[in-house]
Design a protein around this motif. Sequence first.
Motif, PDB file in Angstrom:
ATOM      1  N   GLY A 153      33.293 -27.866  18.951  1.00 38.64           N
ATOM      2  CA  GLY A 153      34.643 -27.973  18.417  1.00 38.64           C
ATOM      3  C   GLY A 153      34.656 -28.762  17.118  1.00 38.64           C
ATOM      4  N   GLY A 154      35.841 -29.058  16.620  1.00 40.31           N
ATOM      5  CA  GLY A 154      35.896 -29.784  15.362  1.00 40.31           C
ATOM      6  C   GLY A 154      37.306 -30.025  14.867  1.00 40.31           C
ATOM      7  N   ILE A 155      37.419 -30.166  13.563  1.00 39.28           N
ATOM      8  CA  ILE A 155      38.674 -30.519  12.903  1.00 39.28           C
ATOM      9  C   ILE A 155      38.797 -29.670  11.640  1.00 39.28           C
ATOM     10  N   ILE A 156      40.017 -29.250  11.329  1.00 39.45           N
ATOM     11  CA  ILE A 156      40.304 -28.593  10.053  1.00 39.45           C
ATOM     12  C   ILE A 156      41.328 -29.441   9.314  1.00 39.45           C
ATOM     13  N   ALA A 157      40.988 -29.845   8.091  1.00 37.64           N
ATOM     14  CA  ALA A 157      41.896 -30.639   7.258  1.00 37.64           C
ATOM     15  C   ALA A 157      42.080 -29.938   5.918  1.00 37.64           C
ATOM     16  N   PRO A 158      43.184 -30.175   5.230  1.00 38.42           N
ATOM     17  CA  PRO A 158      43.352 -29.585   3.897  1.00 38.42           C
ATOM     18  C   PRO A 158      42.231 -30.054   2.965  1.00 38.42           C
ATOM     19  N   GLY A 159      41.693 -29.138   2.184  1.00 35.45           N
ATOM     20  CA  GLY A 159      40.707 -29.530   1.187  1.00 35.45           C
ATOM     21  C   GLY A 159      41.340 -30.446   0.153  1.00 35.45           C
ATOM     22  N   ILE A 160      40.512 -31.228  -0.517  1.00 33.18           N
ATOM     23  CA  ILE A 160      41.059 -32.203  -1.450  1.00 33.18           C
ATOM     24  C   ILE A 160      41.811 -31.531  -2.594  1.00 33.18           C
ATOM     25  N   ASN A 161      41.346 -30.366  -3.042  1.00 26.08           N
ATOM     26  CA  ASN A 161      42.065 -29.663  -4.111  1.00 26.08           C
ATOM     27  C   ASN A 161      43.394 -29.102  -3.616  1.00 26.08           C
TER      28      ASN A 161
END
Length: 264
Positions: A153-161
Motif C-alpha cells: 500500500g502507500g500514499i498519493i499526494a499532490p506533486g510539488i508543481n
Amino acid sequence: MLLAIDLGNTNVVFALIDLAAPGGPAIRTRWRIATDPRRTGDEYAVWLSQLLVLEGHARGDIDQIIVSTVVPRALHNIEVLADKYFGVTPLVAGVGAATYGIDLDIDQPASLGADRAVNSVAAHAAHGGDLIIVDFGTATTFDVVDFNGAYKGGIIAPGINLSLDALVGNTAKLPRIAIGAPKTTSVIGTNTEDQMLIGVFWGYVAMMEGLIARMKAEIGRPAKVIATGGLAVLFDEQTDIFDSVDADLTLNGLAILAQRACGQ
C-alpha cells in the motif's frame, strides 16, 4: 535491444536498454517527450527515428518493446508505433507475459498505477528488505514493499508543481516561481517570492519527513527509503530521509519484466 517506454501523466520516457550487457541490463540512452494522448504512432515514429539516428542506432536494433502506462488513452498509439515501425508486439507491464510477479496486497489491485508496481519490482530486486519508495511525478507517491517483495500500500499526494500551480492559479497577486532549494535554511521569508518558496519547498520536506516517519512506525521494522523521479536529487540535497536515489527505477523495473518475459 529493448525499447522501454514509461508513459506518465506529464512525460513519456523512451530508453534503449541492452539486456545482454555484461553485469546486467544497461541503459544506453533515454529521451523524454510531453505526454499527449492525441499523439499518433506516426508522430512518435518521426520523432523517435531522428533521435535514434543522432545516437547512432537504427530501428532494426530494437527487437523488443515494453511499455508501462498510467494514461490508458495513449497506449493504442504506442502499440501502433511498435507494430507498424518496429514489427514488434509490445509487452505491457502487468499484462500477460509481463506480469509483475509480486503480490499486490491491497483492496483494489487493478487500480494500482503500473509505474508504482514496476518501481516496486525494481526496488525489491536492487535493495531487498522492507522498503518505502518515494516517486516524484505529477503526483508524489509513497509505496511500501515488504521483505518478501509484496506491495502493501502507500500514499498519493499532490506533486510539488501541482501544489504550486494551485497556489498561483487561485490567487490574484502571487507570482509564478521556479521550484528550487531556498537560498538559506531560514523558514521566515522577507519577501513574497521567498515566502512562497519556503512554503512550497520546506513544507514539502516536512510533509515527506512526517509521512515517512509515520510509515516506518507502522511497518515496525527497519525500512530503506528509495527516491526516484525528477525532483528526487533536489530534495536529497536538503534532507537525510532517503537511503538511495535511483532516477532510473522505473526503467530498471521494465527491464526486469522484459527479461522475465523472454525467459532470460
